[in-house]
Design a protein around this motif. Structure first.
Motif, PDB file in Angstrom:
ATOM      1  N   VAL A 221       5.670  -4.680   9.541  1.00  0.00           N
ATOM      2  CA  VAL A 221       5.573  -3.506   8.674  1.00  0.00           C
ATOM      3  C   VAL A 221       6.955  -3.161   8.123  1.00  0.00           C
ATOM      4  CG1 VAL A 221       4.903  -1.088   8.530  1.00  0.00           C
ATOM      5  CG2 VAL A 221       3.617  -2.656  10.010  1.00  0.00           C
ATOM      6  N   LEU A 222       7.059  -3.106   6.804  1.00  0.00           N
ATOM      7  CA  LEU A 222       8.297  -2.721   6.123  1.00  0.00           C
ATOM      8  C   LEU A 222       8.042  -1.429   5.363  1.00  0.00           C
ATOM      9  CD1 LEU A 222       9.322  -6.199   4.646  1.00  0.00           C
ATOM     10  CD2 LEU A 222      10.061  -5.176   6.799  1.00  0.00           C
ATOM     11  N   ARG A 223       8.792  -0.404   5.688  1.00  0.00           N
ATOM     12  CA  ARG A 223       8.620   0.896   5.021  1.00  0.00           C
ATOM     13  C   ARG A 223       9.811   1.143   4.091  1.00  0.00           C
ATOM     14  NH1 ARG A 223       4.354   3.200   7.489  1.00  0.00           N
ATOM     15  NH2 ARG A 223       3.940   2.606   9.661  1.00  0.00           N
ATOM     16  N   TYR A 224       9.514   1.522   2.862  1.00  0.00           N
ATOM     17  CA  TYR A 224      10.553   1.736   1.865  1.00  0.00           C
ATOM     18  C   TYR A 224      10.697   3.227   1.589  1.00  0.00           C
ATOM     19  CZ  TYR A 224      10.074  -3.264   1.120  1.00  0.00           C
ATOM     20  OH  TYR A 224      10.029  -4.621   1.307  1.00  0.00           O
TER      21      TYR A 224
ATOM     22  N   ILE B  80      -4.825   1.336   6.549  1.00  0.00           N
ATOM     23  CA  ILE B  80      -4.991  -0.067   6.925  1.00  0.00           C
ATOM     24  C   ILE B  80      -5.370  -0.117   8.396  1.00  0.00           C
ATOM     25  CG2 ILE B  80      -3.888  -2.326   7.065  1.00  0.00           C
ATOM     26  CD1 ILE B  80      -4.223  -1.303   4.226  1.00  0.00           C
ATOM     27  N   ILE B  81      -6.433  -0.836   8.732  1.00  0.00           N
ATOM     28  CA  ILE B  81      -6.925  -0.849  10.108  1.00  0.00           C
ATOM     29  C   ILE B  81      -5.883  -1.445  11.053  1.00  0.00           C
ATOM     30  CG2 ILE B  81      -9.340  -0.934   9.391  1.00  0.00           C
ATOM     31  CD1 ILE B  81      -9.340  -3.922   9.981  1.00  0.00           C
ATOM     32  N   GLU B  82      -5.931  -1.012  12.295  1.00  0.00           N
ATOM     33  CA  GLU B  82      -4.936  -1.416  13.286  1.00  0.00           C
ATOM     34  C   GLU B  82      -4.869  -2.933  13.511  1.00  0.00           C
ATOM     35  OE1 GLU B  82      -1.795  -1.120  15.644  1.00  0.00           O
ATOM     36  OE2 GLU B  82      -2.691   0.545  14.528  1.00  0.00           O
ATOM     37  N   PRO B  83      -6.020  -3.643  13.564  1.00  0.00           N
ATOM     38  CA  PRO B  83      -5.942  -5.101  13.759  1.00  0.00           C
ATOM     39  C   PRO B  83      -5.128  -5.816  12.693  1.00  0.00           C
ATOM     40  CG  PRO B  83      -8.174  -4.329  14.160  1.00  0.00           C
ATOM     41  CD  PRO B  83      -7.410  -3.169  13.608  1.00  0.00           C
ATOM     42  N   ILE B  84      -5.171  -5.334  11.446  1.00  0.00           N
ATOM     43  CA  ILE B  84      -4.377  -5.946  10.393  1.00  0.00           C
ATOM     44  C   ILE B  84      -2.905  -5.573  10.561  1.00  0.00           C
ATOM     45  CG2 ILE B  84      -3.870  -5.882   7.916  1.00  0.00           C
ATOM     46  CD1 ILE B  84      -6.781  -5.922   7.323  1.00  0.00           C
ATOM     47  N   GLN B  85      -2.639  -4.310  10.871  1.00  0.00           N
ATOM     48  CA  GLN B  85      -1.250  -3.878  11.048  1.00  0.00           C
ATOM     49  C   GLN B  85      -0.569  -4.652  12.175  1.00  0.00           C
ATOM     50  OE1 GLN B  85      -0.026   0.198  10.785  1.00  0.00           O
ATOM     51  NE2 GLN B  85      -1.985   0.871   9.977  1.00  0.00           N
ATOM     52  N   SER B  86      -1.324  -4.929  13.241  1.00  0.00           N
ATOM     53  CA  SER B  86      -0.740  -5.640  14.378  1.00  0.00           C
ATOM     54  C   SER B  86      -0.412  -7.093  14.039  1.00  0.00           C
ATOM     55  CB  SER B  86      -1.694  -5.593  15.575  1.00  0.00           C
ATOM     56  OG  SER B  86      -2.883  -6.322  15.306  1.00  0.00           O
ATOM     57  N   ARG B  87      -1.001  -7.622  12.970  1.00  0.00           N
ATOM     58  CA  ARG B  87      -0.744  -8.999  12.550  1.00  0.00           C
ATOM     59  C   ARG B  87       0.348  -9.086  11.492  1.00  0.00           C
ATOM     60  NH1 ARG B  87      -5.785  -8.774  14.423  1.00  0.00           N
ATOM     61  NH2 ARG B  87      -6.774 -10.662  15.285  1.00  0.00           N
TER      62      ARG B  87
ATOM     63  N   CYS C 225       0.847  -1.206   0.000  1.00  0.00           N
ATOM     64  CA  CYS C 225       0.000   0.000   0.000  1.00  0.00           C
ATOM     65  C   CYS C 225       0.875   1.246   0.000  1.00  0.00           C
ATOM     66  CB  CYS C 225      -0.931   0.005   1.204  1.00  0.00           C
ATOM     67  SG  CYS C 225      -0.088   0.073   2.791  1.00  0.00           S
ATOM     68  N   ASN C 226       0.268   2.363  -0.366  1.00  0.00           N
ATOM     69  CA  ASN C 226       0.962   3.652  -0.354  1.00  0.00           C
ATOM     70  C   ASN C 226       0.764   4.396   0.960  1.00  0.00           C
ATOM     71  OD1 ASN C 226       1.911   3.434  -3.055  1.00  0.00           O
ATOM     72  ND2 ASN C 226      -0.119   3.987  -3.803  1.00  0.00           N
ATOM     73  N   ALA C 227      -0.389   4.204   1.595  1.00  0.00           N
ATOM     74  CA  ALA C 227      -0.701   4.904   2.846  1.00  0.00           C
ATOM     75  C   ALA C 227      -1.070   3.874   3.904  1.00  0.00           C
ATOM     76  CB  ALA C 227      -1.842   5.898   2.627  1.00  0.00           C
ATOM     77  N   SER C 228      -0.130   3.568   4.776  1.00  0.00           N
ATOM     78  CA  SER C 228      -0.365   2.527   5.780  1.00  0.00           C
ATOM     79  C   SER C 228      -1.418   2.936   6.807  1.00  0.00           C
ATOM     80  CB  SER C 228       0.940   2.187   6.499  1.00  0.00           C
ATOM     81  OG  SER C 228       1.460   3.309   7.180  1.00  0.00           O
TER      82      SER C 228
END
Length: 251
Positions: free
Chosen positions: A84-87, A74-81, A68-71
């Motif tokens: 996260v890699l930021r380029y 993305i809802i927090e429950p998905i992010q916590s699973r 995705c371009n804008a993290s």
């Protein structure tokens, strides 16, 4: 791999993605099925909630990769699973290496200042650089700085650099002539202030003065973003920049 157009609805998550995750396949030990969701930030909240549950249930057999371009979308429950890699943006030399390879393979006619202009307009985005390269070649058949900035429709950095030189010399009359010229050409205040900032970052001047210039440019950018985007606002910026130089010289 599922593209943006298929990901927005909850039905796709409940049917296609879930059905794939449920499938039993024979894989070597330690291997998993992989689902890649491109442009995942375009998914609706409902689809993301359904995806969260699917990720939870089938985590032992399936791995999910979300691009995705804008993290923050993305809802927090998905992010916590997820891990996260930021380029970060590509460096200029990385973009130049790729551009030279494309130019050689496609037999494009270029100049050094043309490739530098491509890099300047790309702002670290390889896709933007290739798009600008292709557009300039299609439009003019020759890739130089003048043609690149015509295609990208951005204020020419040489004009902006000349304007900053006048500000460093506290010559507001000549600096205003350039900002007036850019305004008459129809460039938006956002484009003008953005290019002033990008040119200022690499402009040769005393470090203290550069910091003061960047601070004033940022302040003006904030005002422009709030809607105060008249020529008078641009002229006010030049006045403040010239005053910073005058104060430095007097001290």
């Amino acid at each position: 791999m599922y593209p943006t157009s298929l990901l927005q609805g909850i039905d796709v998550v409940r049917n296609k993605i879930k059905m794939f995750a449920q499938q039993k396949v024979t894989l070597p030990k330690g291997r998993h099925k992989i689902i890649i969701l491109d442009e995942a930030d375009s998914m609706t909240d409902g689809a993301q909630q359904a995806l969260r549950r699917t990720m939870e249930i089938y985590s032992k057999t399936t791995r999910f990769a979300l691009a995705c371009n804008a993290s923050d979308k993305i809802i927090e429950p998905i992010q916590s699973r997820c891990a996260v890699l930021r380029y970060t943006k590509l460096r200029d030399e990385q973009i130049m290496m790729r551009l030279l390879e494309v130019v050689e393979r496609e037999n494009l006619v270029t100049s050094n200042d043309g490739l530098e202009a491509i890099i300047f307009t790309a702002q670290g985005d390889m896709r933007q650089a290739l798009n600008n390269l292709q557009s300039t070649n299609s439009g003019f058949g020759y890739i130089n700085s003048e043609n690149v900035f015509k295609v990208c429709d951005e204020p020419h950095p040489l004009l902006v650099k000349s304007m900053l030189e006048h500000c460093v010399n506290a010559n507001i009359d000549e600096a205003y002539k350039i900002i007036e010229q850019l305004w008459a050409l129809g460039y938006s205040p956002e484009d003008i202030i953005g290019n002033i900032f990008r040119v200022c970052k690499t402009f040769q001047m005393p470090e203290y003065l550069k910091l003061e210039f960047i601070k004033e440019i940022g302040y003006t950018h904030m005002k422009v973003a709030e809607g105060v985007n008249s020529l008078l606002q641009m002229a006010g910026l030049l006045g403040r920049l010239c005053s910073k130089t005058a104060n430095l010289n007097s001290s």
